[in-house]
Design a protein around this motif. Structure first.
Motif, PDB file in Angstrom:
ATOM      1  N   UNK A   9     -15.184 -14.224  -3.790  1.00  0.00           N
ATOM      2  CA  UNK A   9     -13.841 -14.710  -4.111  1.00  0.00           C
ATOM      3  C   UNK A   9     -13.104 -13.707  -4.973  1.00  0.00           C
ATOM      4  N   UNK A  10     -13.765 -13.144  -5.954  1.00  0.00           N
ATOM      5  CA  UNK A  10     -13.156 -12.124  -6.796  1.00  0.00           C
ATOM      6  C   UNK A  10     -12.754 -10.906  -5.998  1.00  0.00           C
ATOM      7  N   UNK A  11     -13.583 -10.529  -4.985  1.00  0.00           N
ATOM      8  CA  UNK A  11     -13.274  -9.404  -4.141  1.00  0.00           C
ATOM      9  C   UNK A  11     -12.033  -9.661  -3.316  1.00  0.00           C
ATOM     10  N   UNK A  12     -11.882 -10.906  -2.837  1.00  0.00           N
ATOM     11  CA  UNK A  12     -10.709 -11.257  -2.052  1.00  0.00           C
ATOM     12  C   UNK A  12      -9.451 -11.142  -2.887  1.00  0.00           C
ATOM     13  N   UNK A  13      -9.519 -11.645  -4.076  1.00  0.00           N
ATOM     14  CA  UNK A  13      -8.361 -11.562  -4.954  1.00  0.00           C
ATOM     15  C   UNK A  13      -8.045 -10.128  -5.307  1.00  0.00           C
ATOM     16  N   UNK A  14      -9.028  -9.325  -5.443  1.00  0.00           N
ATOM     17  CA  UNK A  14      -8.830  -7.922  -5.792  1.00  0.00           C
ATOM     18  C   UNK A  14      -8.227  -7.136  -4.646  1.00  0.00           C
ATOM     19  N   UNK A  15      -8.367  -7.645  -3.375  1.00  0.00           N
ATOM     20  CA  UNK A  15      -7.868  -6.896  -2.242  1.00  0.00           C
ATOM     21  C   UNK A  15      -6.370  -6.720  -2.299  1.00  0.00           C
ATOM     22  N   UNK A  16      -5.676  -7.618  -3.005  1.00  0.00           N
ATOM     23  CA  UNK A  16      -4.241  -7.464  -3.163  1.00  0.00           C
ATOM     24  C   UNK A  16      -3.869  -6.352  -4.116  1.00  0.00           C
ATOM     25  N   UNK A  99      -6.026 -16.888   0.634  1.00  0.00           N
ATOM     26  CA  UNK A  99      -5.440 -16.212  -0.516  1.00  0.00           C
ATOM     27  C   UNK A  99      -4.409 -15.179  -0.083  1.00  0.00           C
ATOM     28  N   UNK A 100      -4.681 -14.447   0.987  1.00  0.00           N
ATOM     29  CA  UNK A 100      -3.727 -13.466   1.482  1.00  0.00           C
ATOM     30  C   UNK A 100      -2.443 -14.130   1.953  1.00  0.00           C
ATOM     31  N   UNK A 101      -2.554 -15.298   2.581  1.00  0.00           N
ATOM     32  CA  UNK A 101      -1.359 -16.021   3.013  1.00  0.00           C
ATOM     33  C   UNK A 101      -0.507 -16.428   1.803  1.00  0.00           C
ATOM     34  N   UNK A 104       1.210 -13.349   0.441  1.00  0.00           N
ATOM     35  CA  UNK A 104       2.317 -12.935   1.307  1.00  0.00           C
ATOM     36  C   UNK A 104       3.516 -13.856   1.108  1.00  0.00           C
ATOM     37  N   UNK A 105       3.260 -15.161   0.945  1.00  0.00           N
ATOM     38  CA  UNK A 105       4.343 -16.108   0.710  1.00  0.00           C
ATOM     39  C   UNK A 105       5.074 -15.774  -0.588  1.00  0.00           C
ATOM     40  N   UNK A 106       4.316 -15.488  -1.643  1.00  0.00           N
ATOM     41  CA  UNK A 106       4.930 -15.124  -2.927  1.00  0.00           C
ATOM     42  C   UNK A 106       5.714 -13.824  -2.788  1.00  0.00           C
ATOM     43  N   UNK A 107       5.133 -12.853  -2.086  1.00  0.00           N
ATOM     44  CA  UNK A 107       5.796 -11.558  -1.894  1.00  0.00           C
ATOM     45  C   UNK A 107       7.100 -11.727  -1.127  1.00  0.00           C
ATOM     46  N   UNK A 108       7.098 -12.554  -0.089  1.00  0.00           N
ATOM     47  CA  UNK A 108       8.317 -12.797   0.682  1.00  0.00           C
ATOM     48  C   UNK A 108       9.383 -13.468  -0.185  1.00  0.00           C
ATOM     49  N   UNK A 109       8.955 -14.431  -1.039  1.00  0.00           N
ATOM     50  CA  UNK A 109       9.914 -15.066  -1.941  1.00  0.00           C
ATOM     51  C   UNK A 109      10.563 -14.068  -2.888  1.00  0.00           C
ATOM     52  N   UNK A 110       9.764 -13.126  -3.409  1.00  0.00           N
ATOM     53  CA  UNK A 110      10.311 -12.109  -4.309  1.00  0.00           C
ATOM     54  C   UNK A 110      11.259 -11.172  -3.568  1.00  0.00           C
TER      55      UNK A 110
END
Length: 499
Positions: A9-16, A99-101, A104-110
């Motif tokens: 899970x930590x690795x997934x979060x770090x992928x961003x 988590x990636x979705x 991406x949603x947050x990034x699109x909002x920004x």
């Protein structure tokens, strides 16, 4: 395995790489302090993620359990571990995609917020729309943080549980190795010392105690940690037969037959415990009935005592009411007297306050007069000091001018004197030069006269004593002609002796 899931899970979060987290947080947060705090948290999170990634790599390098199981013939255990690892890998991938979705949603909002900010005139509708976008982005970020926090807390709990289990298994394996080295015989099952059943106890309670005494105590002859692990897995699956497969992973020292026997023992124990609870409930119901009967008799007795007390209390109340009215009358008289005294004291205080104000006003007037007098004296003194200072400065200025003129005259006199001295020295030098030139001419003339004369050759002049020798011989006495007894010579160096 829990550690692998946690690091996954930590690795997934770090992928961003922290871009999607820091980017939306910067427009939402309004102050530099909050932004700096979020950046510090993100940096700490990335550091922990990197640490978890290194731990995963280390565990993958050191994972030799599969080969060891195959070597020892434990094929079923290795297969179950592989299935469990695949299940964890799938869960990790699903969590990573989710988590990636969200990122991406947050990034699109920004991005949407940024596009609305460029080349647009500020209007109330635009500001309201931007506030809605900012609130959506902030809600998304807070939801993501809350989910990740809860996920991390669950993973930390699982990791602590697994660490405790691994530590217990290590201690258990060490105890096995020590037991095998010391005595090859197995240790007998622990027996629970129980008190002899009391004859007054219900039959169900005696049956449960005799069952526990006969079957090896509250753990059924098993180790306490093994029994707790069995209960955890059995509760997790709700008693379904599918729990045996996972129980075999947590209890590698137990066979399936032993697990089934322990399951039968556990079901019998639960049945006896249920009968014991029912017997206790019946016993409690009988006790409750007895207590209710005692309560009723006690209430009747209390009702009689209460009536007697009420009669006494009414008489006492009438008496106390009379005393209360008398006390109220005296209290009212005392209040009126106190009010009258307070009014007199208030009038006296007002008179004293007026007199005090008059005295204060007179004191302020006197102080003002004194202040004006002192200020006038100070002004006169300051003017006098300024006049004296001005005169002193004028006197000093005159003295400085006089000294300057005197110095100018002295410098002029010194310059004239130096000029006369220089001219005198120059004339004197010219005179000396003329005298020297004249003397040289005379000497040259004399020399010329001598050179021009005829000189005769005198051979005896070579052996004739010189004038200096003659002067020296005048001072030699008669004792100077004796024989020389010793002659002193200069010392000869050692390196030249014998040459």
């Amino acid at each position: 395995m829990a550690a692998l899931a946690t690091t996954g899970c930590g690795d997934t979060h770090c992928s961003g790489d922290g871009d999607h987290l820091t980017c939306p947080s910067s427009p939402v947060l309004g102050s530099n302090g909050d932004h700096r705090l979020d950046r510090q948290k993100a940096t700490q999170f990335l550091r922990e993620a990197e640490k978890n990634r290194r731990q995963i790599e280390k565990l993958e390098k050191e994972r030799t359990l599969n080969a060891q199981c195959r070597k020892n013939g434990w094929t079923d255990v290795s297969g179950e571990l592989e299935e469990y690892e695949k299940l964890l890998e799938e869960e990790r991938n699903v969590e990573k995609i989710k988590l990636q979705k969200q990122l991406v949603k947050i990034h699109n909002g920004v991005r949407k917020f940024q596009t609305h900010l460029t080349d647009v005139k500020p209007t109330p509708e635009l500001i309201e729309k931007l506030q809605e976008i900012m609130s959506e982005v902030e809600i998304s970020i807070n939801t993501l943080k809350e989910e990740q926090r809860s996920c991390f807390e669950e993973f930390l709990k699982e990791e602590r549980t697994c660490r405790q289990e691994i530590t217990a298994y290590d201690k258990k394996i060490e105890n096995w190795s020590l037991a095998v080295k010391s005595t090859p015989k197995l240790r007998p099952a622990a027996t629970v010392k129980t008190k002899p059943p009391d004859r007054d106890l219900p039959a169900e309670v005696r049956a449960l105690e005799s069952f526990l005494q006969r079957t090896g105590g509250p753990n059924g002859g098993w180790d306490q940690y093994d029994h707790q692990a069995y209960l955890k897995i059995w509760t997790k699956h709700g008693g379904e037969p599918a729990y045996r497969k996972e129980a075999k992973l947590y209890l590698p020292s137990k066979t399936l037959e032993e697990i089934e026997q322990h399951e039968e023992w556990h079901q019998e124990l639960m049945y006896l415990q249920g009968r014991k609870r029912e017997a206790i409930q019946r016993w409690k119901a009988s006790k409750h009935q007895e207590r209710q009967a005692r309560i009723l008799s006690q209430e009747e007795k209390e009702e009689t005592e209460r009536r007697e007390k009420e009669a006494k209390s009414q008489a006492q109340q009438y008496k106390s009411e009379e005393e209360r009215r008398e006390a109220a009358r005296r209290l009212e008289e005392w209040r009126e007297e106190r009010k009258r005294k307070e009014e007199e004291e208030e009038e006296q205080r007002l008179v004293e306050e007026i007199q005090k104000q008059k005295r204060a006003k007179e004191e302020r007037r006197r102080q003002l007069e004194v202040k004006l007098t002192i200020e006038e004296q100070l002004r006169l003194k300051r003017e006098k000091e300024e006049e004296e200072e001005r005169r002193r400065r004028e006197e000093e200025q005159r003295e400085v001018e006089e000294r300057r003129r005197e110095a100018t005259r002295g410098i002029k006199r010194l310059n004239e004197r130096d000029l006369h001295k220089v001219e005198a020295k120059f004339h004197e030098k010219q005179l000396r030069e003329k005298e020297e030139e004249e003397r040289r001419r005379r000497i040259a003339a004399k020399l010329k006269e001598k050179v021009d004369g005829q000189v005769s050759r005198d051979a005896s002049r070579l052996t004739r004593p010189t004038r200096g020798w003659q002067e020296r011989m005048k001072h030699v006495g008669p004792s100077g002609g004796g024989p020389v007894l010793q002659m002193f010579h200069r010392a000869v160096p050692t390196w030249r002796q014998g040459l």
